[in-house]
Design an enzyme around this catalytic site. Structure first.
Site, mmCIF file in Angstrom:
data_model
loop_
_atom_site.group_PDB
_atom_site.id
_atom_site.type_symbol
_atom_site.label_atom_id
_atom_site.label_comp_id
_atom_site.label_asym_id
_atom_site.label_seq_id
_atom_site.Cartn_x
_atom_site.Cartn_y
_atom_site.Cartn_z
ATOM 1 N N ASP A 15 9.298 -16.132 22.354
ATOM 2 C CA ASP A 15 9.402 -15.277 23.539
ATOM 3 C C ASP A 15 9.554 -13.802 23.141
ATOM 4 O O ASP A 15 10.019 -13.484 22.054
ATOM 5 C CB ASP A 15 10.611 -15.731 24.372
ATOM 6 C CG ASP A 15 10.529 -15.238 25.804
ATOM 7 O OD1 ASP A 15 9.471 -14.726 26.220
ATOM 8 O OD2 ASP A 15 11.540 -15.363 26.522
ATOM 9 N N ASN A 63 3.086 -20.212 33.069
ATOM 10 C CA ASN A 63 2.453 -18.957 32.619
ATOM 11 C C ASN A 63 1.100 -18.715 33.288
ATOM 12 O O ASN A 63 0.597 -17.585 33.290
ATOM 13 C CB ASN A 63 2.295 -18.922 31.096
ATOM 14 C CG ASN A 63 3.605 -18.755 30.346
ATOM 15 O OD1 ASN A 63 3.748 -19.205 29.217
ATOM 16 N ND2 ASN A 63 4.595 -18.102 30.963
HETATM 17 C C1 IPE Z 1 8.505 -19.460 27.813
HETATM 18 O O1 IPE Z 1 8.560 -18.080 27.907
HETATM 19 C C2 IPE Z 1 7.109 -19.898 27.493
HETATM 20 C C3 IPE Z 1 6.612 -19.458 26.190
HETATM 21 C C4 IPE Z 1 7.310 -18.890 25.243
HETATM 22 C C5 IPE Z 1 5.238 -19.708 25.947
HETATM 23 P P1 IPE Z 1 8.478 -17.323 29.302
HETATM 24 O O2 IPE Z 1 8.662 -15.884 29.006
HETATM 25 O O3 IPE Z 1 7.238 -17.707 30.005
HETATM 26 O O4 IPE Z 1 9.705 -17.935 30.063
HETATM 27 P P2 IPE Z 1 10.489 -17.380 31.332
HETATM 28 O O5 IPE Z 1 9.488 -17.260 32.431
HETATM 29 O O6 IPE Z 1 11.054 -16.056 30.930
HETATM 30 O O7 IPE Z 1 11.546 -18.398 31.594
HETATM 31 C C1 IPE Z 2 5.982 -15.050 25.086
HETATM 32 O O1 IPE Z 2 6.139 -13.687 25.321
HETATM 33 C C2 IPE Z 2 4.527 -15.465 25.068
HETATM 34 C C3 IPE Z 2 4.081 -16.174 26.258
HETATM 35 C C4 IPE Z 2 4.834 -16.576 27.236
HETATM 36 C C5 IPE Z 2 2.654 -16.449 26.363
HETATM 37 P P1 IPE Z 2 6.200 -13.113 26.803
HETATM 38 O O2 IPE Z 2 4.803 -12.820 27.239
HETATM 39 O O3 IPE Z 2 6.978 -14.009 27.686
HETATM 40 O O4 IPE Z 2 6.951 -11.739 26.578
HETATM 41 P P2 IPE Z 2 8.131 -11.173 27.474
HETATM 42 O O5 IPE Z 2 9.180 -12.236 27.542
HETATM 43 O O6 IPE Z 2 7.545 -10.851 28.808
HETATM 44 O O7 IPE Z 2 8.592 -9.963 26.718
HETATM 45 MG MG MG Z 3 8.956 -14.185 28.155
#
Ligand code: IPE
Ligand code: IPE
Ligand code: MG
Length: 237
Positions: A15, A63
């Site tokens: 993340d 996502n």
């Molecule tokens: C969880 O991260 C999914 C991945 C790392 C692929 P998100 O950034 O999507 O999770 P939330 O929405 O903050 O819980």
């Molecule tokens: C994790 O990074 C990757 C995916 C969920 C695809 P994020 O895209 O969630 O990055 P933040 O949490 O918004 O910084």
């Molecule tokens: Mg994230």
């Protein structure tokens, strides 16, 4: 010299890619690209340490609700990197498997996932389980459906369904996760491998995923090795 306890199965919620890029004044997509580059190095390091299975959260079912441009970028990144890295994984003897549902992934992305799985099927130097279009509750529901089907066909009896045997119906029949790491400071599970983490040791770091390097993993490992791990009384697979 005694060998320190190495977790058999590590889970990694990758993340913070977006925030990492934004902090640098760049587009979120740049963070995703650098996250992919980071995964290649860190995953190899983790498996070289003796970890047998690494499960990473690459894209949750939720996502898909992100802006179309970001989703399109990620799908394109998956497609090109899965094709490009076949050689790398074969050379490093890493077997790649995917966890998640097919719909609504495009056929081209899905085919590239199947191709990477097929090309690395005989590799036995560690497993990289990539969770893509993945949801933990959906995995439990899908496992329950398989069990119901086997029961209906007379392949199993009611008493065959146990905490241990349930693992055999999960997407890749992988055992319980010993150590779960989440980067970027968020303190939640976001629907990641819910059945497999019931007794995982949890490790949270403020470091965003593109900066989660070998040294950062070694710190997580050290924290794990200094804990008193009981795994409770639940029998794990
Ligand atoms: C969880 O991260 C999914 C991945 C790392 C692929 P998100 O950034 O999507 O999770 P939330 O929405 O903050 O819980
Ligand atoms: C994790 O990074 C990757 C995916 C969920 C695809 P994020 O895209 O969630 O990055 P933040 O949490 O918004 O910084
Ligand atoms: Mg994230």
């Amino acid at each position: 010299m005694t060998t320190k306890n190495i977790p058999n199965h590590v889970g990694l919620i990758m993340d913070g890619n977006g925030r990492w890029a934004t902090a640098k004044g760049r587009e979120r997509t740049y963070g995703h690209y650098m996250g992919y580059k980071r995964l290649k190095k860190t995953a190899t390091h983790i498996l070289n340490k003796g970890v047998k299975i690494l499960s990473v959260f690459a894209f949750s079912t939720e996502n898909f609700q992100r802006p179309k441009e970001e989703v399109d970028y990620l799908m394109d990144l998956f497609l090109t990197s899965f094709k490009k890295e076949i050689k790398y994984f074969v050379q490093n003897n890493v077997k790649v498997v995917f966890s998640g549902r097919k719909e609504p992934l495009s056929d081209t992305v899905y085919d590239s996932m199947k191709e990477l799985e097929m090309e690395t099927i005989s590799c036995d130097g560690g497993i990289l389980n990539i969770c893509l279009n993945y949801g933990g509750q959906a995995e439990i529901v899908d496992a329950s459906k398989l069990i119901a089907e086997s029961f209906k066909n007379g392949k199993i009896k009611l008493e065959d369904i146990t905490v241990e045997s349930f693992y055999n119906y999960l997407y890749n029949e992988l055992p319980a996760i010993d150590l779960l790491i989440r980067t970027s400071g968020e303190l939640r599970l976001s629907n990641f491998m819910l059945y497999s983490i019931s007794y995982s040791e949890l490790y949270f770091t403020n470091t965003c995923f593109p900066d989660f390097d070998e040294k950062e993993f070694d710190e997580a490992l050290e924290s794990y090795q200094n804990r008193n791990i009981t795994k409770g009384t639940i029998k794990q697979k």
